[in-house]
Design a protein around this motif. Structure first.
Motif, PDB file in Angstrom:
ATOM      1  N   LEU A  42       8.035  57.580   1.406  1.00 46.65           N
ATOM      2  CA  LEU A  42       9.382  57.210   1.825  1.00 46.65           C
ATOM      3  C   LEU A  42      10.377  58.199   1.247  1.00 46.65           C
ATOM      4  CD1 LEU A  42      10.876  54.884   3.364  1.00 46.65           C
ATOM      5  CD2 LEU A  42      11.328  53.912   1.099  1.00 46.65           C
ATOM      6  N   ILE A  43      11.309  58.677   2.074  1.00 47.67           N
ATOM      7  CA  ILE A  43      12.289  59.647   1.595  1.00 47.67           C
ATOM      8  C   ILE A  43      13.300  58.973   0.678  1.00 47.67           C
ATOM      9  CG2 ILE A  43      12.057  61.085   3.658  1.00 47.67           C
ATOM     10  CD1 ILE A  43      14.972  60.025   4.381  1.00 47.67           C
ATOM     11  N   ASP A  44      13.906  59.763  -0.194  1.00 49.25           N
ATOM     12  CA  ASP A  44      15.057  59.303  -0.965  1.00 49.25           C
ATOM     13  C   ASP A  44      16.256  59.363  -0.030  1.00 49.25           C
ATOM     14  OD1 ASP A  44      13.695  58.978  -3.392  1.00 49.25           O
ATOM     15  OD2 ASP A  44      13.942  61.097  -3.893  1.00 49.25           O
ATOM     16  N   GLY A  45      17.196  58.508  -0.232  1.00 48.31           N
ATOM     17  CA  GLY A  45      18.402  58.578   0.578  1.00 48.31           C
ATOM     18  C   GLY A  45      18.857  57.214   1.025  1.00 48.31           C
ATOM     19  N   ASP A  46      20.079  57.196   1.500  1.00 51.94           N
ATOM     20  CA  ASP A  46      20.697  55.948   1.936  1.00 51.94           C
ATOM     21  C   ASP A  46      20.188  55.563   3.320  1.00 51.94           C
ATOM     22  OD1 ASP A  46      22.000  57.629   3.720  1.00 51.94           O
ATOM     23  OD2 ASP A  46      23.979  57.343   2.844  1.00 51.94           O
ATOM     24  N   VAL A  47      20.725  54.487   3.856  1.00 53.92           N
ATOM     25  CA  VAL A  47      20.254  53.974   5.138  1.00 53.92           C
ATOM     26  C   VAL A  47      20.516  54.968   6.268  1.00 53.92           C
ATOM     27  CG1 VAL A  47      22.335  52.653   5.744  1.00 53.92           C
ATOM     28  CG2 VAL A  47      20.066  51.882   6.523  1.00 53.92           C
ATOM     29  N   ALA A  48      21.581  55.750   6.197  1.00 55.42           N
ATOM     30  CA  ALA A  48      21.846  56.757   7.236  1.00 55.42           C
ATOM     31  C   ALA A  48      20.788  57.852   7.196  1.00 55.42           C
ATOM     32  CB  ALA A  48      23.246  57.342   7.066  1.00 55.42           C
ATOM     33  N   ALA A  49      20.445  58.332   6.013  1.00 56.08           N
ATOM     34  CA  ALA A  49      19.419  59.369   5.880  1.00 56.08           C
ATOM     35  C   ALA A  49      18.068  58.843   6.361  1.00 56.08           C
ATOM     36  CB  ALA A  49      19.326  59.841   4.433  1.00 56.08           C
ATOM     37  N   GLN A  50      17.768  57.593   6.037  1.00 53.14           N
ATOM     38  CA  GLN A  50      16.504  57.014   6.480  1.00 53.14           C
ATOM     39  C   GLN A  50      16.479  56.848   8.005  1.00 53.14           C
ATOM     40  OE1 GLN A  50      14.990  53.627   4.341  1.00 53.14           O
ATOM     41  NE2 GLN A  50      15.242  54.623   2.352  1.00 53.14           N
ATOM     42  N   THR A  51      17.599  56.454   8.583  1.00 53.16           N
ATOM     43  CA  THR A  51      17.681  56.318  10.038  1.00 53.16           C
ATOM     44  C   THR A  51      17.444  57.664  10.706  1.00 53.16           C
ATOM     45  OG1 THR A  51      19.254  54.486   9.787  1.00 53.16           O
ATOM     46  CG2 THR A  51      19.140  55.543  11.952  1.00 53.16           C
ATOM     47  N   GLN A  52      18.085  58.705  10.192  1.00 55.78           N
ATOM     48  CA  GLN A  52      17.912  60.038  10.776  1.00 55.78           C
ATOM     49  C   GLN A  52      16.460  60.498  10.671  1.00 55.78           C
ATOM     50  OE1 GLN A  52      20.379  61.957  12.483  1.00 55.78           O
ATOM     51  NE2 GLN A  52      18.394  62.778  13.144  1.00 55.78           N
ATOM     52  N   ARG A  53      15.808  60.245   9.534  1.00 54.74           N
ATOM     53  CA  ARG A  53      14.414  60.662   9.357  1.00 54.74           C
ATOM     54  C   ARG A  53      13.505  59.957  10.369  1.00 54.74           C
ATOM     55  NH1 ARG A  53      12.491  65.011   8.178  1.00 54.74           N
ATOM     56  NH2 ARG A  53      11.381  64.591  10.070  1.00 54.74           N
ATOM     57  N   ILE A  54      13.783  58.694  10.655  1.00 56.02           N
ATOM     58  CA  ILE A  54      12.993  57.971  11.655  1.00 56.02           C
ATOM     59  C   ILE A  54      13.107  58.665  13.006  1.00 56.02           C
ATOM     60  CG2 ILE A  54      12.840  55.821  12.989  1.00 56.02           C
ATOM     61  CD1 ILE A  54      13.597  54.363  10.319  1.00 56.02           C
ATOM     62  N   PHE A  55      14.318  58.989  13.421  1.00 60.36           N
ATOM     63  CA  PHE A  55      14.489  59.675  14.706  1.00 60.36           C
ATOM     64  C   PHE A  55      13.852  61.056  14.691  1.00 60.36           C
ATOM     65  CE2 PHE A  55      17.690  56.418  15.651  1.00 60.36           C
ATOM     66  CZ  PHE A  55      17.344  56.132  16.962  1.00 60.36           C
ATOM     67  N   ASP A  56      13.967  61.768  13.576  1.00 57.79           N
ATOM     68  CA  ASP A  56      13.324  63.084  13.475  1.00 57.79           C
ATOM     69  C   ASP A  56      11.808  62.952  13.613  1.00 57.79           C
ATOM     70  OD1 ASP A  56      15.851  64.179  13.094  1.00 57.79           O
ATOM     71  OD2 ASP A  56      15.584  64.468  10.936  1.00 57.79           O
ATOM     72  N   ASN A  57      11.225  61.947  12.973  1.00 60.17           N
ATOM     73  CA  ASN A  57       9.783  61.729  13.075  1.00 60.17           C
ATOM     74  C   ASN A  57       9.385  61.335  14.493  1.00 60.17           C
ATOM     75  OD1 ASN A  57       9.458  62.355  10.377  1.00 60.17           O
ATOM     76  ND2 ASN A  57       9.320  60.237   9.709  1.00 60.17           N
ATOM     77  N   LEU A  58      10.203  60.518  15.139  1.00 64.71           N
ATOM     78  CA  LEU A  58       9.923  60.132  16.519  1.00 64.71           C
ATOM     79  C   LEU A  58       9.895  61.370  17.409  1.00 64.71           C
ATOM     80  CD1 LEU A  58       9.530  57.889  18.666  1.00 64.71           C
ATOM     81  CD2 LEU A  58      12.033  57.874  18.897  1.00 64.71           C
ATOM     82  N   LEU A  59      10.870  62.242  17.240  1.00 69.12           N
ATOM     83  CA  LEU A  59      10.931  63.453  18.058  1.00 69.12           C
ATOM     84  C   LEU A  59       9.735  64.366  17.816  1.00 69.12           C
ATOM     85  CD1 LEU A  59      14.761  64.175  17.876  1.00 69.12           C
ATOM     86  CD2 LEU A  59      13.446  63.363  19.861  1.00 69.12           C
TER      87      LEU A  59
END
Length: 127
Positions: A42-59
């Motif tokens: 799991l990445i370090d970071g707030d909910v915005a950073a985690q949301t972005q990582r999810i979309f990056d992984n999806l892509l």
């Protein structure tokens, strides 16, 4: 026919499940948390950073799943941070700046796997 797909790009499952199940033109992507694609943690970071990582992984995974963002028909968001939903929504809006957004459900929960702040599952339809 049902096809079960684990993409080679992006983080690999940490538990026993199939990341994407396709049946005809439909595809369901299991709930994703913000895992680093290299370490699988799991990445370090707030909910915005985690949301972005999810979309990056999806892509990263979508080409192997056989779908594009334009095929996304439904997203279900689960978060332990409903009080910070505007930050989640800001990331969401960037993802769909050039693509019509799908239907969406957002649910506040008390806990998520690996102590993630957000998990998103996706449903696709390729017409």
């Amino acid at each position: 026919m049902i096809e079960r797909i684990t993409a080679t790009r992006g983080p690999q499952p940490r538990f026993l499940y199939t990341p994407c199940v396709k049946s005809g033109p439909m595809g369901i992507v299991s709930g994703m948390v913000a895992l680093d694609p290299d370490s699988g943690t799991l990445i370090d970071g707030d909910v915005a950073a985690q949301t972005q990582r999810i979309f990056d992984n999806l892509l990263l995974a979508l080409p192997e799943y056989g779908f594009a963002m334009q095929d996304l028909v439904l997203a279900r968001i689960y978060t332990t941070c409903m009080d910070q939903f505007p930050r989640i929504n800001a990331v969401w809006e960037r993802q769909f700046a050039d693509t019509p957004p799908p239907a969406r459900t957002s649910v506040g929960v008390s806990a998520l796997p690996l102590s993630a702040q957000i998990e998103i599952e996706f449903m696709f339809h390729r017409g």
